[in-house]
Design a protein around this motif. Structure first.
Motif, short mmCIF file in Angstrom:
data_model
loop_
_atom_site.label_atom_id
_atom_site.label_comp_id
_atom_site.label_asym_id
_atom_site.label_seq_id
_atom_site.Cartn_x
_atom_site.Cartn_y
_atom_site.Cartn_z
N THR A 170 4.69 5.04 11.12
CA THR A 170 4.37 6.46 10.97
C THR A 170 4.81 6.96 9.60
OG1 THR A 170 4.81 6.66 13.32
CG2 THR A 170 4.65 8.72 12.10
N TYR A 171 6.00 6.56 9.20
CA TYR A 171 6.57 6.96 7.91
C TYR A 171 5.68 6.44 6.77
CZ TYR A 171 10.06 7.15 4.14
OH TYR A 171 10.73 7.39 2.96
N MET A 172 5.31 5.16 6.88
CA MET A 172 4.53 4.51 5.83
C MET A 172 3.14 5.14 5.71
SD MET A 172 4.25 0.42 5.56
CE MET A 172 2.69 0.30 6.42
N THR A 173 2.51 5.41 6.86
CA THR A 173 1.18 6.02 6.85
C THR A 173 1.23 7.38 6.15
OG1 THR A 173 0.93 5.01 9.02
CG2 THR A 173 -0.78 6.55 8.38
N ALA A 174 2.23 8.17 6.53
CA ALA A 174 2.35 9.51 5.94
C ALA A 174 2.54 9.42 4.42
CB ALA A 174 3.52 10.24 6.59
N LYS A 175 3.41 8.51 4.00
CA LYS A 175 3.69 8.37 2.55
C LYS A 175 2.46 7.89 1.79
CE LYS A 175 7.98 9.43 1.59
NZ LYS A 175 8.22 10.57 0.69
N LEU A 176 1.76 6.88 2.36
CA LEU A 176 0.58 6.35 1.67
C LEU A 176 -0.50 7.43 1.55
CD1 LEU A 176 0.34 2.71 3.12
CD2 LEU A 176 0.86 3.36 0.76
N LYS A 177 -0.68 8.19 2.63
CA LYS A 177 -1.67 9.28 2.60
C LYS A 177 -1.32 10.29 1.52
CE LYS A 177 -3.76 9.63 7.17
NZ LYS A 177 -3.45 10.05 8.53
N GLU A 178 -0.06 10.64 1.49
CA GLU A 178 0.42 11.64 0.53
C GLU A 178 0.14 11.18 -0.91
OE1 GLU A 178 4.59 12.71 1.32
OE2 GLU A 178 4.82 12.93 -0.86
N ILE B 175 -1.87 3.07 -5.85
CA ILE B 175 -1.18 2.22 -4.85
C ILE B 175 -1.56 0.76 -5.11
CG2 ILE B 175 -1.05 1.68 -2.35
CD1 ILE B 175 -1.77 4.65 -1.87
N ALA B 176 -0.62 -0.13 -4.93
CA ALA B 176 -0.91 -1.56 -5.08
C ALA B 176 -0.24 -2.33 -3.94
CB ALA B 176 -0.39 -2.07 -6.42
N GLY B 177 -0.86 -3.43 -3.55
CA GLY B 177 -0.27 -4.27 -2.50
C GLY B 177 0.10 -5.63 -3.07
N LEU B 178 1.31 -6.09 -2.76
CA LEU B 178 1.71 -7.44 -3.16
C LEU B 178 1.98 -8.27 -1.91
CD1 LEU B 178 4.14 -6.93 -6.17
CD2 LEU B 178 1.97 -8.17 -6.17
N ALA B 179 1.16 -9.29 -1.71
CA ALA B 179 1.30 -10.09 -0.50
C ALA B 179 2.28 -11.24 -0.74
CB ALA B 179 -0.07 -10.63 -0.10
N SER B 180 2.59 -11.94 0.35
CA SER B 180 3.64 -12.97 0.26
C SER B 180 3.11 -14.35 0.63
CB SER B 180 4.76 -12.60 1.22
OG SER B 180 5.62 -13.71 1.38
N ALA B 181 3.60 -15.34 -0.12
CA ALA B 181 3.24 -16.72 0.19
C ALA B 181 3.90 -17.18 1.48
CB ALA B 181 3.67 -17.62 -0.94
N ARG B 182 4.92 -16.50 1.91
CA ARG B 182 5.62 -16.92 3.13
C ARG B 182 5.00 -16.31 4.38
NH1 ARG B 182 6.96 -17.98 -1.46
NH2 ARG B 182 8.49 -16.38 -1.80
N ALA B 183 3.89 -15.54 4.19
CA ALA B 183 3.12 -15.09 5.35
C ALA B 183 1.96 -16.06 5.55
CB ALA B 183 2.60 -13.68 5.10
N THR B 184 1.28 -15.98 6.70
CA THR B 184 0.18 -16.92 6.94
C THR B 184 -1.07 -16.49 6.19
OG1 THR B 184 -0.65 -15.67 8.82
CG2 THR B 184 1.03 -17.34 9.29
#
Ligand code: SF4
Ligand code: SF4
Ligand code: SF4
Length: 345
Positions: free
Chosen positions: A292-300, A310-319
């Motif tokens: 909920t916190y993240m959604t509100a912040k990203l919208k703002e 906004i930018a997204g950095l993904a991880s090699a340690r995820a699938t």
């Protein structure tokens, strides 16, 4: 050209070794020092075969076949030679198969059984070679189990290009030594090449036998090369990473991260609760609260400064699947192409 192996006439192109042609035509010749990816040496003598007209047997791995050759791969004389070769390898070999990490997938163990050797016949009065620290802490070196096939030395030189290892001394004292340890990059090519338990892993030692492990082929997520590897899983736990010669774009080779960097998967230090940054530190939060916190912040942020802020950095340690979903979220839900991944090093 035409050659004959065990009475069967074979038509084949020129330039291949006896071993290669025999293998392609379904004849099994035992080997210990041979690897497809290494320059053949004929060191171990297990692949000896008889060739009509030649007084002595020749090693199939490094003898080119020539037109008209008549070859026998499994005569009583050949079997006797291979048996003696194995007996010499067993001189002062500790035979600690029950505690050896290689037990169950050791070429020496398999051949000794196959050739009906019931005891280590030849022994020499000589002090056992001492355990010595190897060039990397990822690998344990048991010099008394070494059969001096030189695969490790050649893998280090021909695959890794590091020339860390060499053979020192002669006779019963001959041993592999890390003569240039400072050049080691802990890639584990030597470990993967060793056909016996002379080189074993420190990370996965005594965690499970080959027949207990499910080997799943997957792709390393550490960098953009995308090396293929096999994760070995015992009772739902990842115990080690192996490869197969020729597998994937990496042809079965790996670097230190792909081969040894898997402990994070089961690490108790992994986060399993979302954390919210507050007052210069982190506090644990429920998934509902964090989302909920993240959604509100990203919208703002998106409303105020636009999606490209906004930018997204993904991880090699995820699938792969998680990374796919994450880029979808950044592109489709946020509306920006600002997405990257630490595997694109
Ligand atoms: S190297 Fe092979 S034969 Fe030697 S102790 Fe280990 S499993 Fe047994
Ligand atoms: S780990 Fe790699 S660099 Fe180090 S000795 Fe083995 S093959 Fe050579
Ligand atoms: S350590 Fe293994 S690969 Fe190297 S020479 Fe000895 S048996 Fe062969």
């Amino acid at each position: 050209m035409r050659i004959t192996i065990n009475g069967r006439a074979i038509e084949t192109a020129e330039g291949a070794t006896i071993l290669k042609i025999a293998k392609e035509n379904g004849f099994r010749i035992p080997t210990l020092c041979h690897m497809e990816s290494l320059i053949p040496t004929g060191f171990c003598r297990m692949c000896v075969v008889e060739v009509n007209g030649l007084q002595n047997p020749v090693t199939a791995c490094n003898t080119p076949a020539v037109d008209g050759m008549v070859i026998e791969t499994d005569t009583p004389k050949i079997r006797e030679i291979r048996k003696e070769v194995l007996k010499f390898m067993l001189v002062n070999h500790p035979l600690d198969c029950p505690v050896c990490d290689k037990g169950g997938e050791c070429d020496l163990q398999d051949y000794v059984y196959e050739y009906g050797i019931e005891k280590a016949e030849y022994q020499v009065e000589i002090k056992p070679k001492e355990y010595r620290t190897y060039s990397t802490s990822a690998i344990k070196y048991h010099p008394n189990r070494c059969i001096l096939c030189s695969r490790c030395i050649r893998a280090c030189r021909e695959i890794a290009g590091r020339e860390v290892l060499d053979l020192i001394e002669t006779g019963f004292r001959a041993r592999v030594e890390a003569v240039r340890p400072e050049r080691c990059i802990s890639c584990g090519e030597c470990l993967a090449a060793c056909p016996v338990g002379a080189l074993t892993e420190n990370v996965s030692s005594l965690k499970g036998r080959k027949w207990q492990a499910k080997r799943v082929t997957t792709v390393c997520g550490y960098c953009g090369v995308g090396c293929s590897l096999e994760v070995n899983v015992v009772r739902d736990k990842l115990i080690k990473v192996t490869t197969r010669e020729g597998l994937g774009t990496n042809h079965g080779t790996l670097c230190v991260k792909g081969r040894f960097g898997f402990e994070f998967v089961q690490s108790p230090e992994r986060l399993n609760t979302p954390l919210i940054r507050e007052n210069g530190g982190f506090r644990e939060a429920s998934w509902d609260e964090a989302l909920t916190y993240m959604t509100a912040k990203l919208k703002e942020i998106k409303e105020k400064d636009g999606p490209d802020s906004i930018a997204g950095l993904a991880s090699a340690r995820a699938t792969c699947e998680e990374n796919y979903l994450f880029q979808k979220f950044i592109r489709a839900a946020i509306g920006t192409n600002n997405i990257d991944h630490c595997a694109r090093l």
